[in-house]
Design a protein around this motif. Structure first.
Motif, PDB file in Angstrom:
ATOM      1  N   GLU A 197       0.558  -1.854  -5.770  1.00 43.65           N
ATOM      2  CA  GLU A 197       0.995  -2.862  -4.799  1.00 43.65           C
ATOM      3  C   GLU A 197      -0.137  -3.130  -3.820  1.00 43.65           C
ATOM      4  OE1 GLU A 197       4.659  -2.201  -2.878  1.00 43.65           O
ATOM      5  OE2 GLU A 197       5.828  -1.971  -4.727  1.00 43.65           O
ATOM      6  N   LEU A 198      -0.494  -4.398  -3.718  1.00 47.50           N
ATOM      7  CA  LEU A 198      -1.626  -4.809  -2.910  1.00 47.50           C
ATOM      8  C   LEU A 198      -1.223  -5.961  -1.992  1.00 47.50           C
ATOM      9  CD1 LEU A 198      -4.166  -4.897  -5.864  1.00 47.50           C
ATOM     10  CD2 LEU A 198      -3.964  -3.080  -4.171  1.00 47.50           C
ATOM     11  N   PRO A 199      -1.795  -6.034  -0.803  1.00 41.34           N
ATOM     12  CA  PRO A 199      -1.482  -7.160   0.103  1.00 41.34           C
ATOM     13  C   PRO A 199      -2.181  -8.429  -0.342  1.00 41.34           C
ATOM     14  CG  PRO A 199      -3.113  -5.717   1.111  1.00 41.34           C
ATOM     15  CD  PRO A 199      -2.703  -5.055  -0.184  1.00 41.34           C
ATOM     16  N   GLY A 200      -1.514  -9.555  -0.152  1.00 44.32           N
ATOM     17  CA  GLY A 200      -2.109 -10.827  -0.561  1.00 44.32           C
ATOM     18  C   GLY A 200      -1.573 -11.987   0.262  1.00 44.32           C
ATOM     19  N   ARG A 201      -2.200 -13.137   0.079  1.00 41.75           N
ATOM     20  CA  ARG A 201      -1.804 -14.376   0.740  1.00 41.75           C
ATOM     21  C   ARG A 201      -1.659 -15.476  -0.298  1.00 41.75           C
ATOM     22  NH1 ARG A 201      -0.240 -14.607   6.246  1.00 41.75           N
ATOM     23  NH2 ARG A 201      -1.289 -12.904   7.317  1.00 41.75           N
TER      24      ARG A 201
ATOM     25  N   PHE B 173      -5.600 -11.615  -3.462  1.00 41.25           N
ATOM     26  CA  PHE B 173      -5.385 -10.257  -2.960  1.00 41.25           C
ATOM     27  C   PHE B 173      -6.602  -9.413  -3.278  1.00 41.25           C
ATOM     28  CE2 PHE B 173      -3.593 -10.849  -7.119  1.00 41.25           C
ATOM     29  CZ  PHE B 173      -3.884  -9.710  -7.848  1.00 41.25           C
TER      30      PHE B 173
ATOM     31  N   GLN C  53      -8.250  -5.278  -3.882  1.00 38.12           N
ATOM     32  CA  GLN C  53      -7.996  -3.896  -4.281  1.00 38.12           C
ATOM     33  C   GLN C  53      -9.223  -3.059  -3.960  1.00 38.12           C
ATOM     34  OE1 GLN C  53      -7.121  -3.304  -8.453  1.00 38.12           O
ATOM     35  NE2 GLN C  53      -6.205  -1.322  -8.107  1.00 38.12           N
TER      36      GLN C  53
ATOM     37  N   GLU D 113       8.276 -10.676   2.112  1.00 40.67           N
ATOM     38  CA  GLU D 113       8.238  -9.872   3.337  1.00 40.67           C
ATOM     39  C   GLU D 113       9.499  -9.044   3.527  1.00 40.67           C
ATOM     40  OE1 GLU D 113       7.388 -12.389   6.617  1.00 40.67           O
ATOM     41  OE2 GLU D 113       5.258 -12.550   6.160  1.00 40.67           O
TER      42      GLU D 113
ATOM     43  N   TYR E 277       2.402 -14.366   3.729  1.00 44.43           N
ATOM     44  CA  TYR E 277       1.964 -13.002   3.405  1.00 44.43           C
ATOM     45  C   TYR E 277       2.913 -12.394   2.385  1.00 44.43           C
ATOM     46  CZ  TYR E 277       1.258  -7.966   3.918  1.00 44.43           C
ATOM     47  OH  TYR E 277       1.055  -6.639   3.662  1.00 44.43           O
TER      48      TYR E 277
ATOM     49  N   ARG F 290       3.211  -9.117  -0.971  1.00 45.09           N
ATOM     50  CA  ARG F 290       2.618  -7.963  -1.632  1.00 45.09           C
ATOM     51  C   ARG F 290       2.676  -8.225  -3.131  1.00 45.09           C
ATOM     52  NH1 ARG F 290       1.058  -3.910   1.278  1.00 45.09           N
ATOM     53  NH2 ARG F 290       0.897  -2.553  -0.532  1.00 45.09           N
TER      54      ARG F 290
ATOM     55  N   ARG G 217       2.425  -6.785  -6.967  1.00 39.27           N
ATOM     56  CA  ARG G 217       2.549  -5.601  -7.835  1.00 39.27           C
ATOM     57  C   ARG G 217       1.853  -5.918  -9.152  1.00 39.27           C
ATOM     58  NH1 ARG G 217       8.457  -3.683  -8.413  1.00 39.27           N
ATOM     59  NH2 ARG G 217       8.024  -2.984  -6.267  1.00 39.27           N
TER      60      ARG G 217
END
Length: 403
Positions: free
Chosen positions: A60-64, A221, A223, A256, A299, A301, A303
């Motif tokens: 799981e990584l943060p992304g826009r 995103f 990594q 979110e 925003y 996340r 996977r």
């Protein structure tokens, strides 16, 4: 004699009293002597039954979110903005009229260019006719060669004037077309950046609005490069396998509020270099958005399934003890004996630990009640129920919930 008898009587009473007290003390001593007590039952512990199976390793990584295409609508013709022809926030089609700029001067320029072209075409007709007449006369020396050459040069110049006139007409038509501002792409248009009556296009192309195509979105995103290296090392050592099939290129988006977006995304690429400032690698995925529920800039996340384990075991995190010698779990045998088992773990996911090796199918791992047992002791295993789920009826350990 009476005195002697009284003394004897008192002595006898003392003897009898002493004998009774001795019997009483003897009885008390026998009742307080230690006896063999019943051994307490082994403590009850919650266990899960090991069931190895295929496990996908997802990160799981943060992304826009980013719009699939973005087009700025600009005024390329100078003039007064007369009309706005769209509803702000609506969907527009490619080529749809959005604004009208005062086109009066451009129509006049077009008319002038068309008149110039007509005059040039008339001159060409006259010059070409004269050149055609002089050509045979020059052969019979009825006219001089110089006059014939001058007629041909005049015809060629008239042709050039016609070509220039056509170009001027085309330019005037283009500028007139710029007075009607249209949507360059299909998508959703935002608010108008200017109002009617504004002077636009003076010196530079004035921004009028922005159109974004959002039926598809990009997810950008990053990594950690260290995580990528660890994953590649595990793949090279054979501890993990590459995710096969379509899943290798699929991503899931978590919103979110923690919910999973219904549409799966498709991984497009990952950068070949690492950002020197952050130590991150940038990745991009394409995400369908047919209903327009997601908006650019949101925003999320991401996977991302990158690898898989053929015989992995998912266990709750609390079942794993970490120490100086590594990770261990407590295993309850069929006879109730408890033993510590060293295990090798993979990356954690969703509050669970992935056991790569150290356990066999059917073994019972202690999850709840770890503080009540220890290696070498005894325990009574019962099926463990995760918190928040419906309570399960008392069942033998062999029917424990599989993780």
């Amino acid at each position: 004699m009476k005195l002697a008898w009284g003394s004897s009587a008192r002595i006898g009473a003392v003897v009898v009293l002493g004998a009774g007290l001795g019997s009483l003390l003897a009885g008390c001593g026998q009742s307080s002597s230690p006896a063999t007590a019943a051994a307490p039952p082994p403590p009850e512990v919650g266990v899960v039954t090991v069931a190895p199976g295929r496990a996908d390793l997802a990160t799981e990584l943060p992304g826009r979110l980013e719009a699939y295409r973005v087009a700025q609508v600009r005024a390329r013709a100078a003039g007064i903005l007369q009309k706005r022809l769209f509803t702000e926030g609506s969907d527009v089609k490619a080529g749809q009229a959005l604004f009208e700029i005062d086109a009066t001067p451009y129509r006049a320029t077009l008319a002038s260019a068309q008149a110039t072209l007509a005059r040039a075409e008339a001159n060409l007709l006259q010059a070409q006719t004269l050149a055609d007449r002089y050509a045979p006369l020059a052969k019979s020396q009825a006219v001089s060669q110089q006059e014939a050459l001058n007629a041909q040069a005049a015809a060629l110049q008239a042709k050039a004037d016609v070509a220039a006139g056509k170009a001027a007409v085309q330019t005037a038509q283009i500028n007139l077309g710029y007075a009607a501002v249209t949507a360059p792409i299909a998508g959703r248009i935002g608010r108008a950046l200017v109002t009617e009556g504004a002077l636009v296009g003076q010196g530079e192309a004035t921004p009028l609005a922005v159109v974004q195509q959002i039926d598809k979105l990009y997810v950008n995103f990053t990594q950690s490069a260290a995580e990528v290296m660890r994953l590649r090392q595990a793949l090279a050592e054979g501890r993990l396998q590459r995710a096969a099939g379509k899943e290798a290129a699929q991503v899931q988006v978590l919103l979110e509020d923690g919910s999973v977006y219904a549409e799966a995304g498709k991984l497009l690429f990952s950068d070949l270099s690492v950002d020197a400032a952050t130590g991150q690698i940038t990745l991009r995925a394409e995400l369908p958005n047919p209903k327009g529920l997601l908006l650019p800039g949101l925003y999320v996340r991401v996977r991302l399934a990158q690898a898989e384990v053929a015989d992995g075991v998912w266990l709750p995190q609390q079942s794993v003890a970490r120490g100086a010698t590594g990770e261990t779990v407590l295993v309850v045998a069929d006879d109730g004996s408890v033993s510590a088992r060293p295990v090798k773990l993979g990356p954690a996911q969703g509050g669970k630990a992935l056991v790569l090796s150290g356990l066999k199918a059917g073994e019972k791992v202690v999850v709840d009640g770890l503080q009540r047992v220890k290696a070498g002791g005894k325990a009574r295993p019962v099926a463990w129920t995760p918190p928040g789920s419906a309570p399960a009826a008392s069942a033998p350990a062999s029917a424990a919930t599989k993780s």
